[in-house]
Scaffold this motif. Structure first.
Motif, PDB file in Angstrom:
ATOM      1  N   VAL A  58       0.838  -1.211   0.000  1.00  0.00           N
ATOM      2  CA  VAL A  58       0.000   0.000   0.000  1.00  0.00           C
ATOM      3  C   VAL A  58       0.868   1.254   0.000  1.00  0.00           C
ATOM      4  CG1 VAL A  58      -1.636   1.341   1.387  1.00  0.00           C
ATOM      5  CG2 VAL A  58      -2.010  -1.097   1.034  1.00  0.00           C
ATOM      6  N   ILE A  59       1.924   1.272   0.805  1.00  0.00           N
ATOM      7  CA  ILE A  59       2.813   2.441   0.849  1.00  0.00           C
ATOM      8  C   ILE A  59       3.497   2.646  -0.503  1.00  0.00           C
ATOM      9  CG2 ILE A  59       4.963   3.321   1.855  1.00  0.00           C
ATOM     10  CD1 ILE A  59       4.008   2.094   4.517  1.00  0.00           C
ATOM     11  N   LEU A  60       3.952   1.564  -1.126  1.00  0.00           N
ATOM     12  CA  LEU A  60       4.577   1.682  -2.445  1.00  0.00           C
ATOM     13  C   LEU A  60       3.589   2.204  -3.485  1.00  0.00           C
ATOM     14  CD1 LEU A  60       6.770  -1.540  -2.577  1.00  0.00           C
ATOM     15  CD2 LEU A  60       7.561   0.824  -2.502  1.00  0.00           C
ATOM     16  N   LEU A  61       2.346   1.728  -3.448  1.00  0.00           N
ATOM     17  CA  LEU A  61       1.333   2.201  -4.399  1.00  0.00           C
ATOM     18  C   LEU A  61       1.005   3.674  -4.183  1.00  0.00           C
ATOM     19  CD1 LEU A  61      -1.098  -0.844  -4.569  1.00  0.00           C
ATOM     20  CD2 LEU A  61       0.415   0.003  -6.365  1.00  0.00           C
ATOM     21  N   ILE A  62       0.913   4.099  -2.933  1.00  0.00           N
ATOM     22  CA  ILE A  62       0.645   5.521  -2.637  1.00  0.00           C
ATOM     23  C   ILE A  62       1.801   6.386  -3.137  1.00  0.00           C
ATOM     24  CG2 ILE A  62       0.449   7.209  -0.763  1.00  0.00           C
ATOM     25  CD1 ILE A  62      -1.181   5.064   0.764  1.00  0.00           C
ATOM     26  N   ASN A  63       3.048   5.955  -2.864  1.00  0.00           N
ATOM     27  CA  ASN A  63       4.212   6.719  -3.334  1.00  0.00           C
ATOM     28  C   ASN A  63       4.238   6.817  -4.853  1.00  0.00           C
ATOM     29  OD1 ASN A  63       5.462   7.521  -0.950  1.00  0.00           O
ATOM     30  ND2 ASN A  63       6.477   5.550  -0.718  1.00  0.00           N
ATOM     31  N   PHE A  64       4.007   5.706  -5.535  1.00  0.00           N
ATOM     32  CA  PHE A  64       4.001   5.725  -6.995  1.00  0.00           C
ATOM     33  C   PHE A  64       2.866   6.599  -7.521  1.00  0.00           C
ATOM     34  CE2 PHE A  64       2.725   4.072 -11.159  1.00  0.00           C
ATOM     35  CZ  PHE A  64       3.901   4.289 -11.840  1.00  0.00           C
ATOM     36  N   GLY A  65       1.698   6.528  -6.891  1.00  0.00           N
ATOM     37  CA  GLY A  65       0.562   7.351  -7.313  1.00  0.00           C
ATOM     38  C   GLY A  65       0.845   8.836  -7.155  1.00  0.00           C
ATOM     39  N   LEU A  66       1.466   9.221  -6.042  1.00  0.00           N
ATOM     40  CA  LEU A  66       1.801  10.635  -5.843  1.00  0.00           C
ATOM     41  C   LEU A  66       2.880  11.096  -6.815  1.00  0.00           C
ATOM     42  CD1 LEU A  66       1.667  10.939  -1.969  1.00  0.00           C
ATOM     43  CD2 LEU A  66       0.197  12.065  -3.627  1.00  0.00           C
ATOM     44  N   PHE A  67       3.854  10.242  -7.092  1.00  0.00           N
ATOM     45  CA  PHE A  67       4.868  10.594  -8.080  1.00  0.00           C
ATOM     46  C   PHE A  67       4.220  10.800  -9.445  1.00  0.00           C
ATOM     47  CE2 PHE A  67       7.748   9.147 -11.470  1.00  0.00           C
ATOM     48  CZ  PHE A  67       8.694  10.151 -11.381  1.00  0.00           C
ATOM     49  N   LEU A  68       3.341   9.887  -9.828  1.00  0.00           N
ATOM     50  CA  LEU A  68       2.653  10.009 -11.115  1.00  0.00           C
ATOM     51  C   LEU A  68       1.801  11.277 -11.163  1.00  0.00           C
ATOM     52  CD1 LEU A  68       2.251   8.539 -13.804  1.00  0.00           C
ATOM     53  CD2 LEU A  68       0.285   7.390 -12.785  1.00  0.00           C
ATOM     54  N   ALA A  69       1.123  11.605 -10.060  1.00  0.00           N
ATOM     55  CA  ALA A  69       0.311  12.820 -10.013  1.00  0.00           C
ATOM     56  C   ALA A  69       1.171  14.073 -10.163  1.00  0.00           C
ATOM     57  CB  ALA A  69      -0.486  12.869  -8.702  1.00  0.00           C
ATOM     58  N   THR A  70       2.337  14.110  -9.510  1.00  0.00           N
ATOM     59  CA  THR A  70       3.205  15.285  -9.639  1.00  0.00           C
ATOM     60  C   THR A  70       3.769  15.410 -11.052  1.00  0.00           C
ATOM     61  OG1 THR A  70       5.099  14.039  -8.797  1.00  0.00           O
ATOM     62  CG2 THR A  70       3.890  15.386  -7.220  1.00  0.00           C
ATOM     63  N   VAL A  71       4.096  14.276 -11.674  1.00  0.00           N
ATOM     64  CA  VAL A  71       4.605  14.313 -13.052  1.00  0.00           C
ATOM     65  C   VAL A  71       3.531  14.839 -13.996  1.00  0.00           C
ATOM     66  CG1 VAL A  71       5.307  12.861 -14.998  1.00  0.00           C
ATOM     67  CG2 VAL A  71       6.380  12.555 -12.774  1.00  0.00           C
ATOM     68  N   LEU A  72       2.301  14.334 -13.856  1.00  0.00           N
ATOM     69  CA  LEU A  72       1.216  14.787 -14.735  1.00  0.00           C
ATOM     70  C   LEU A  72       0.883  16.258 -14.504  1.00  0.00           C
ATOM     71  CD1 LEU A  72      -1.130  11.665 -14.621  1.00  0.00           C
ATOM     72  CD2 LEU A  72       0.389  12.396 -16.480  1.00  0.00           C
ATOM     73  N   TYR A  73       0.890  16.696 -13.247  1.00  0.00           N
ATOM     74  CA  TYR A  73       0.625  18.099 -12.924  1.00  0.00           C
ATOM     75  C   TYR A  73       1.720  18.990 -13.520  1.00  0.00           C
ATOM     76  CZ  TYR A  73      -0.506  22.176 -10.039  1.00  0.00           C
ATOM     77  OH  TYR A  73      -0.854  23.422  -9.592  1.00  0.00           O
ATOM     78  N   SER A  74       2.974  18.564 -13.405  1.00  0.00           N
ATOM     79  CA  SER A  74       4.090  19.336 -13.936  1.00  0.00           C
ATOM     80  C   SER A  74       4.043  19.394 -15.466  1.00  0.00           C
ATOM     81  CB  SER A  74       5.407  18.729 -13.466  1.00  0.00           C
ATOM     82  OG  SER A  74       6.498  19.510 -13.869  1.00  0.00           O
ATOM     83  N   MET A  75       3.684  18.273 -16.104  1.00  0.00           N
ATOM     84  CA  MET A  75       3.551  18.276 -17.567  1.00  0.00           C
ATOM     85  C   MET A  75       2.410  19.183 -18.000  1.00  0.00           C
ATOM     86  SD  MET A  75       4.148  14.378 -18.766  1.00  0.00           S
ATOM     87  CE  MET A  75       5.773  13.756 -19.061  1.00  0.00           C
ATOM     88  N   GLY A  76       1.332  19.218 -17.226  1.00  0.00           N
ATOM     89  CA  GLY A  76       0.209  20.114 -17.535  1.00  0.00           C
ATOM     90  C   GLY A  76       0.583  21.576 -17.395  1.00  0.00           C
ATOM     91  N   ALA A  77       1.579  21.855 -16.549  1.00  0.00           N
ATOM     92  CA  ALA A  77       2.042  23.229 -16.368  1.00  0.00           C
ATOM     93  C   ALA A  77       3.074  23.624 -17.417  1.00  0.00           C
ATOM     94  CB  ALA A  77       2.634  23.398 -14.967  1.00  0.00           C
TER      95      ALA A  77
END
Length: 110
Positions: A58-77
Motif C-alpha cells: 500500500v505504501i509503495l502504491l501511494i508513493n508511486f501514485g503521488l509521483f505520477l500525479a506530480t509528473v502529470l501536474y508538472s507536464m500540464g504546467a
C-alpha cells in the motif's frame, strides 16, 4: 553460527515448552502454531522486495501514485521534462517546503 532457541512460552500457563509441542505438557491446553510460522510472505517485483506485506504494498502504491500525479501536474504546467525533473512550483503545490516562500510569509525573519 548461533542456534535458535527451541523453546517458546505456553500462551495459557506461561510455562516454557518446545516448538514441537502441540499440547502444553503442564496445563494440557492445545497450543497453536507460532505467529512467525503462520506467515507466508510473498515476493514482490520478482523478488526485489522479498517479504512484502500488505502495508508495504500500500505504501509503495501511494508513493508511486503521488509521483505520477506530480509528473502529470508538472507536464500540464508546461514542463516537458517532468518525468526526470519536476519543477519547484509543482513540488510546492503538492506541499513541499520552500524556504523563500516561508521567508516571505514571515516577513523575512526566521
Amino acid at each position: 553460527m548461533e542456534q535458535m532457541d527451541s523453546r517458546r512460552m505456553c500462551p495459557h500457563c506461561r510455562a516454557f515448552i518446545t516448538n514441537k509441542d502441540r499440547t502444553c505438557p503442564y496445563c494440557n491446553e492445545p497450543v497453536g502454531a507460532r505467529a512467525i510460522d503462520r506467515r507466508t510472505p510473498a515476493a514482490i517485483l520478482g523478488g526485489m522486495i522479498p517479504h512484502a506485506r500488505f502495508t508495504t504494498v500500500v505504501i509503495l502504491l501511494i508513493n508511486f501514485g503521488l509521483f505520477l500525479a506530480t509528473v502529470l501536474y508538472s507536464m500540464g504546467a508546461g514542463n516537458g521534462d517532468a518525468l526526470w525533473n519536476i519543477d519547484v512550483g509543482t513540488l510546492v503545490a503538492f506541499g513541499a517546503k520552500y524556504n523563500a516562500g516561508w521567508r516571505a510569509a514571515n516577513g523575512g525573519a526566521w
